[in-house]
Structure formats: structure tokens, C-alpha cells
Design a protein around this motif. Structure first.
Motif, short mmCIF file in Angstrom:
data_model
loop_
_atom_site.label_atom_id
_atom_site.label_comp_id
_atom_site.label_asym_id
_atom_site.label_seq_id
_atom_site.Cartn_x
_atom_site.Cartn_y
_atom_site.Cartn_z
N GLN A 1 0.82 -1.21 0.00
CA GLN A 1 0.00 0.00 0.00
C GLN A 1 0.85 1.26 0.00
OE1 GLN A 1 -3.33 0.36 -0.43
NE2 GLN A 1 -2.85 2.54 -0.56
N ILE A 2 1.93 1.27 0.77
CA ILE A 2 2.80 2.45 0.83
C ILE A 2 3.43 2.74 -0.53
CG2 ILE A 2 4.86 1.21 1.64
CD1 ILE A 2 3.94 4.61 2.98
N ASP B 1 1.22 6.70 -6.87
CA ASP B 1 0.10 7.59 -7.17
C ASP B 1 0.50 9.05 -6.98
OD1 ASP B 1 -1.47 5.39 -7.74
OD2 ASP B 1 -2.50 5.40 -5.79
N HIS B 2 1.25 9.34 -5.93
CA HIS B 2 1.71 10.71 -5.68
C HIS B 2 2.62 11.19 -6.81
CE1 HIS B 2 3.27 14.24 -3.67
NE2 HIS B 2 4.50 13.78 -3.89
N VAL B 3 3.56 10.35 -7.21
CA VAL B 3 4.49 10.74 -8.29
C VAL B 3 3.72 10.98 -9.58
CG1 VAL B 3 6.39 9.93 -9.74
CG2 VAL B 3 6.50 9.62 -7.26
#
Length: 132
Positions: A114-115, A121-123
Motif C-alpha cells: 500500500q505504501i 500515485d503521488h508521483v
């Protein structure tokens, strides 16, 4: 890329949050130890007809920040290396084409933790040209 330096370094007092690569040409530099990044830094300085004064290569940006805060040199590290320390000034290198690229690789078909998913997703949300 960013330049970390002691808050009392003469370049730290320059107005604004940016700095030109040419401003760093006569200063001792602390750089990441990855060969690809060191080669890139040499290429950048060659473009402005000088050679970087690299005094140290390190990977741990916290150690780098400690050295920079003590005036050992100016650290050139990716902007993602964030250090909150009142003894350090941080200036973004503003010359064009001073961005670096990262490649993320993982096994196809193997689910990410998950991390890792959150990081990817952030990138993707903040960068162009990254395909999943």
C-alpha cells in the motif's frame, strides 16, 4: 536539484529561493555518490565551461545536511531531499535543464504494498511522463 548550504553562507543571503549553477562554480560541493548523478553534475558544469569542486560524495542526505550546516560545502541533492533545519538554507538551482529523472521499476504482476502504491500515485499526480 537544490543546493543546501549553511544559513550564514554568502550565497544563502542572495534574494529569492533560487540560485544559478554558475554561482556554485568556485565553492566546494557535496554530491550524491551515484555515478549517474555525479556524471550529470560534471556535464552541467561543462556546459558553463568549468569543473565542479566536488569534495565529498555521500548518499545519506541527513549527513550531507549536517556537513552543509557546518560549512564543509554546498550540497547538490534532489529537491525531494527535504531537510527542515534553521542552520541550513535551501536554494533551487534555476538554470534550465537542471531537472533529474527517476525510473521506478517493479515486477509485473506482483502487487505493490500500500505504501508503494501511495507513493506511485503521488508521483504520477505531480510529475509528467511517468507511466504505470
Amino acid at each position: 536539484m537544490t543546493a543546501f548550504m549553511s544559513a550564514d553562507h554568502p550565497l544563502a543571503g542572495k534574494p529569492g529561493n533560487g540560485i544559478r549553477l554558475a554561482d556554485l562554480k568556485d565553492h566546494p560541493l557535496i554530491v550524491p555518490s551515484r555515478d549517474a548523478i555525479v556524471d550529470m553534475i560534471y556535464k552541467w558544469f561543462k556546459e558553463i565551461n568549468c569543473e565542479p569542486k566536488i569534495v565529498c560524495k555521500m548518499d545519506n542526505y541527513l549527513d550531507v545536511a549536517a556537513l552543509a550546516s557546518q560549512g564543509v560545502g554546498i550540497s547538490l541533492f534532489p529537491k525531494t531531499s527535504y531537510v527542515l533545519n534553521p542552520q541550513i538554507a535551501v536554494k533551487e538551482i534555476t538554470d534550465s535543464s537542471r531537472d533529474i529523472e527517476y525510473i521506478f521499476v517493479w515486477l509485473k504482476g506482483k502487487p505493490l504494498q500500500q505504501i508503494d502504491e501511495t507513493f506511485v500515485d503521488h508521483v504520477q499526480a505531480t510529475a509528467n511522463g511517468i507511466a504505470r
